[in-house]
Design an enzyme around this catalytic site. Structure first.
Site, PDB file in Angstrom:
ATOM      1  N   ARG A 264       0.823  -1.215   0.000  1.00 58.97           N
ATOM      2  CA  ARG A 264       0.000   0.000   0.000  1.00 58.97           C
ATOM      3  C   ARG A 264       0.852   1.258   0.000  1.00 58.97           C
ATOM      4  O   ARG A 264       0.552   2.208  -0.725  1.00 58.97           O
ATOM      5  CB  ARG A 264      -0.957   0.014   1.193  1.00 58.97           C
TER       6      ARG A 264
ATOM      7  N   ASN B 133      -6.166  -2.848   2.267  1.00 57.07           N
ATOM      8  CA  ASN B 133      -6.099  -4.285   2.494  1.00 57.07           C
ATOM      9  C   ASN B 133      -7.508  -4.841   2.618  1.00 57.07           C
ATOM     10  O   ASN B 133      -8.388  -4.171   3.165  1.00 57.07           O
ATOM     11  CB  ASN B 133      -5.338  -4.604   3.784  1.00 57.07           C
TER      12      ASN B 133
END
Length: 94
Positions: free
Chosen positions: A18, A36
């Site tokens: 990320r 996520n």
């Protein structure tokens, strides 16, 4: 402007996926988000100039060095006018 909704499966959590995605999006001027998923996958949306979005989609299929991407699906969506790129909280469990 184009928009792609991306779903990435594999070893993609705990490998700076990320954060690296956010950094690359910022560098290319792509807006959207990444988060996520509860099952270990990662979901992202990329919106911007076609070449820049395709670059991010291509990167998503590989990820950062420690990632092991098993599958990356990108679906075209209508642009929504996102203005920045965000790392969202993890998606709630279904």
């Amino acid at each position: 402007m184009i928009r792609r909704h991306v779903h990435v499966r594999g070893l993609v959590q705990g490998v700076y996926y990320r954060d690296t995605c956010r950094r690359l999006a910022d560098e290319t001027g792509v807006s959207g988000w990444v988060r996520n998923l509860h099952n270990g996958d990662v979901e992202a949306v990329f919106e911007g100039a076609p070449g820049d979005v395709q670059r991010l989609v291509g990167w998503a299929s590989v990820g950062p060095g420690a990632a092991e991407v098993a599958e990356c699906r990108a679906v075209a969506e209508d642009p929504e006018g996102d203005q920045d790129f965000r790392v969202l909280d993890d998606a709630p469990a279904a």
